[in-house]
Motif scaffolding. Structure first.
Motif, PDB file in Angstrom:
ATOM      1  N   VAL A  85      18.759  49.389  10.141  1.00  0.00           N
ATOM      2  CA  VAL A  85      19.849  48.421  10.258  1.00  0.00           C
ATOM      3  C   VAL A  85      19.327  47.007  10.022  1.00  0.00           C
ATOM      4  CG1 VAL A  85      21.518  47.378  11.841  1.00  0.00           C
ATOM      5  CG2 VAL A  85      21.238  49.860  11.798  1.00  0.00           C
ATOM      6  N   GLU A  86      18.228  46.665  10.666  1.00  0.00           N
ATOM      7  CA  GLU A  86      17.722  45.297  10.579  1.00  0.00           C
ATOM      8  C   GLU A  86      17.129  44.977   9.208  1.00  0.00           C
ATOM      9  OE1 GLU A  86      15.209  44.835  14.036  1.00  0.00           O
ATOM     10  OE2 GLU A  86      16.967  44.400  15.290  1.00  0.00           O
ATOM     11  N   ARG A  87      16.806  46.001   8.426  1.00  0.00           N
ATOM     12  CA  ARG A  87      16.336  45.782   7.060  1.00  0.00           C
ATOM     13  C   ARG A  87      17.409  45.103   6.214  1.00  0.00           C
ATOM     14  NH1 ARG A  87      14.461  51.099   4.255  1.00  0.00           N
ATOM     15  NH2 ARG A  87      12.818  50.893   5.825  1.00  0.00           N
ATOM     16  N   HIS A  88      18.674  45.256   6.600  1.00  0.00           N
ATOM     17  CA  HIS A  88      19.786  44.655   5.870  1.00  0.00           C
ATOM     18  C   HIS A  88      20.142  43.269   6.416  1.00  0.00           C
ATOM     19  CE1 HIS A  88      20.882  48.268   3.509  1.00  0.00           C
ATOM     20  NE2 HIS A  88      20.381  48.908   4.539  1.00  0.00           N
ATOM     21  N   GLY A  89      19.266  42.697   7.235  1.00  0.00           N
ATOM     22  CA  GLY A  89      19.523  41.376   7.785  1.00  0.00           C
ATOM     23  C   GLY A  89      20.515  41.374   8.918  1.00  0.00           C
ATOM     24  N   CYS A  90      20.665  42.508   9.610  1.00  0.00           N
ATOM     25  CA  CYS A  90      21.614  42.636  10.719  1.00  0.00           C
ATOM     26  C   CYS A  90      20.847  42.936  12.006  1.00  0.00           C
ATOM     27  CB  CYS A  90      22.621  43.757  10.458  1.00  0.00           C
ATOM     28  SG  CYS A  90      23.532  43.632   8.917  1.00  0.00           S
ATOM     29  N   PRO A  91      20.491  41.936  12.799  1.00  0.00           N
ATOM     30  CA  PRO A  91      19.792  42.207  14.057  1.00  0.00           C
ATOM     31  C   PRO A  91      20.618  43.127  14.956  1.00  0.00           C
ATOM     32  CG  PRO A  91      19.742  39.868  13.529  1.00  0.00           C
ATOM     33  CD  PRO A  91      20.707  40.495  12.578  1.00  0.00           C
ATOM     34  N   VAL A  92      19.977  44.114  15.529  1.00  0.00           N
ATOM     35  CA  VAL A  92      20.664  45.014  16.454  1.00  0.00           C
ATOM     36  C   VAL A  92      20.916  44.263  17.755  1.00  0.00           C
ATOM     37  CG1 VAL A  92      20.493  47.147  17.770  1.00  0.00           C
ATOM     38  CG2 VAL A  92      19.688  47.075  15.398  1.00  0.00           C
ATOM     39  N   ARG A  93      22.187  44.175  18.149  1.00  0.00           N
ATOM     40  CA  ARG A  93      22.582  43.393  19.325  1.00  0.00           C
ATOM     41  C   ARG A  93      22.491  44.200  20.604  1.00  0.00           C
ATOM     42  NH1 ARG A  93      26.100  39.182  18.605  1.00  0.00           N
ATOM     43  NH2 ARG A  93      27.461  39.953  20.262  1.00  0.00           N
ATOM     44  N   ASP A  94      22.738  45.494  20.504  1.00  0.00           N
ATOM     45  CA  ASP A  94      22.785  46.325  21.705  1.00  0.00           C
ATOM     46  C   ASP A  94      22.378  47.746  21.336  1.00  0.00           C
ATOM     47  OD1 ASP A  94      23.718  46.707  24.606  1.00  0.00           O
ATOM     48  OD2 ASP A  94      24.908  48.211  23.558  1.00  0.00           O
ATOM     49  N   VAL A  95      21.586  48.373  22.200  1.00  0.00           N
ATOM     50  CA  VAL A  95      21.166  49.755  22.000  1.00  0.00           C
ATOM     51  C   VAL A  95      21.394  50.519  23.301  1.00  0.00           C
ATOM     52  CG1 VAL A  95      19.287  51.320  21.379  1.00  0.00           C
ATOM     53  CG2 VAL A  95      19.379  49.033  20.370  1.00  0.00           C
ATOM     54  N   SER A  96      22.045  51.667  23.194  1.00  0.00           N
ATOM     55  CA  SER A  96      22.184  52.565  24.331  1.00  0.00           C
ATOM     56  C   SER A  96      22.047  53.989  23.786  1.00  0.00           C
ATOM     57  CB  SER A  96      23.538  52.373  25.035  1.00  0.00           C
ATOM     58  OG  SER A  96      24.617  52.641  24.152  1.00  0.00           O
ATOM     59  N   ALA A  97      22.125  54.978  24.655  1.00  0.00           N
ATOM     60  CA  ALA A  97      22.031  56.361  24.186  1.00  0.00           C
ATOM     61  C   ALA A  97      22.744  57.272  25.168  1.00  0.00           C
ATOM     62  CB  ALA A  97      20.568  56.780  24.027  1.00  0.00           C
ATOM     63  N   GLU A  98      23.256  58.377  24.639  1.00  0.00           N
ATOM     64  CA  GLU A  98      23.949  59.359  25.471  1.00  0.00           C
ATOM     65  C   GLU A  98      23.947  60.690  24.742  1.00  0.00           C
ATOM     66  OE1 GLU A  98      28.397  58.043  23.972  1.00  0.00           O
ATOM     67  OE2 GLU A  98      27.574  57.158  25.809  1.00  0.00           O
ATOM     68  N   GLY A  99      23.668  61.751  25.462  1.00  0.00           N
ATOM     69  CA  GLY A  99      23.713  63.086  24.887  1.00  0.00           C
ATOM     70  C   GLY A  99      22.817  63.295  23.685  1.00  0.00           C
ATOM     71  N   GLY A 100      21.704  62.585  23.622  1.00  0.00           N
ATOM     72  CA  GLY A 100      20.796  62.736  22.494  1.00  0.00           C
ATOM     73  C   GLY A 100      21.122  61.876  21.294  1.00  0.00           C
ATOM     74  N   SER A 101      22.156  61.048  21.382  1.00  0.00           N
ATOM     75  CA  SER A 101      22.525  60.137  20.292  1.00  0.00           C
ATOM     76  C   SER A 101      22.224  58.699  20.696  1.00  0.00           C
ATOM     77  CB  SER A 101      24.020  60.261  19.963  1.00  0.00           C
ATOM     78  OG  SER A 101      24.318  61.526  19.415  1.00  0.00           O
ATOM     79  N   VAL A 102      21.687  57.932  19.761  1.00  0.00           N
ATOM     80  CA  VAL A 102      21.455  56.510  20.001  1.00  0.00           C
ATOM     81  C   VAL A 102      22.642  55.739  19.433  1.00  0.00           C
ATOM     82  CG1 VAL A 102      20.149  56.162  17.858  1.00  0.00           C
ATOM     83  CG2 VAL A 102      19.806  54.608  19.778  1.00  0.00           C
TER      84      VAL A 102
END
Length: 215
Positions: A85-102
């Motif tokens: 995602v960040e390779r496209h110049g879009c800083p990741v604002r929030d990261v969470s995970a549930e049930g094995g998915s990020v």
């Protein structure tokens, strides 16, 4: 006027991600990452207190109320979902995970960039779904009408969207996870993710213009 789009995207069982597996035993609430130092990224993961055991990487750093903070390290430059995602110049604002998915939240400057991000993720990962999209300037009190031709969707895609919606899959907090929706549809989670991704591509085309795949 700015044309930015706030997107929330889920990636099921992403490669080289140490965070997603931690959410199989509970919820990952937030993730903080350092800048790479000598090719290594330090990651602090805040989880429900139920996430524990020998299968959790790294060390337990801190506990308070119902949350636990874990610290671990990963190698940089492995094309993990956040890096893609960040390779496209879009800083990741929030990261969470549930049930094995990020679940990643980021802002794309326009639809073209968003499409490139999603396409890049889908080329690398399986089970990529768009959870939500919000255009810059939307305040929730008004919206332009959008007409979606149901004939553009296969009967199976309509069933998948309807079942996921009724189960609360698109809500935050979620009313059901991918495994539960897949069980209601009597299909494998990977099959559910495939149908949902195809249907969401068509929805994005209807909302923002452009051609959609015919799958």
């Amino acid at each position: 006027m700015a044309e930015g789009i706030l997107a929330t995207v889920a990636v099921r069982e992403p490669d080289c991600c140490p965070v997603a597996p931690m959410s199989t035993g509970g919820r990952v609430r937030s993730v903080s990452q350092s800048r790479p130092v000598d090719g290594t990224v330090t990651v602090e993961v805040t989880t429900d207190a139920t996430v524990e055991g020998s299968d959790v990487p790294g060390e337990t750093l801190f506990s308070y109320d119902s949350e636990t903070v874990h610290r671990l390290e990963r190698q940089a430059g492995q094309n993990c979902a956040c890096e893609l995602v960040e390779r496209h110049g879009c800083p990741v604002r929030d990261v969470s995970a549930e049930g094995g998915s990020v679940v990643l939240s980021f802002i794309a400057e326009d639809l073209a960039v968003l499409r490139d991000v999603v396409a890049d993720l889908r080329e690398r990962e399986e089970g990529v779904t768009v959870r939500s999209l919000r255009r810059s300037g939307e305040d929730g009190s008004r919206s332009e009408p959008v007409f979606v031709d149901k004939g553009e969707f296969t009967p199976r895609q309509r069933e998948v969207l309807r079942t996921a919606h009724e189960a609360g899959y698109f809500e935050r907090p979620k009313g059901a996870n991918a495994e539960e929706v897949a069980a209601a549809l009597e299909v494998a989670p990977s099959t559910f993710a495939e149908h949902l991704a195809a249907a969401q591509t068509k929805l994005m085309a209807a909302l923002f213009g452009g051609a959609a795949d015919e799958s």
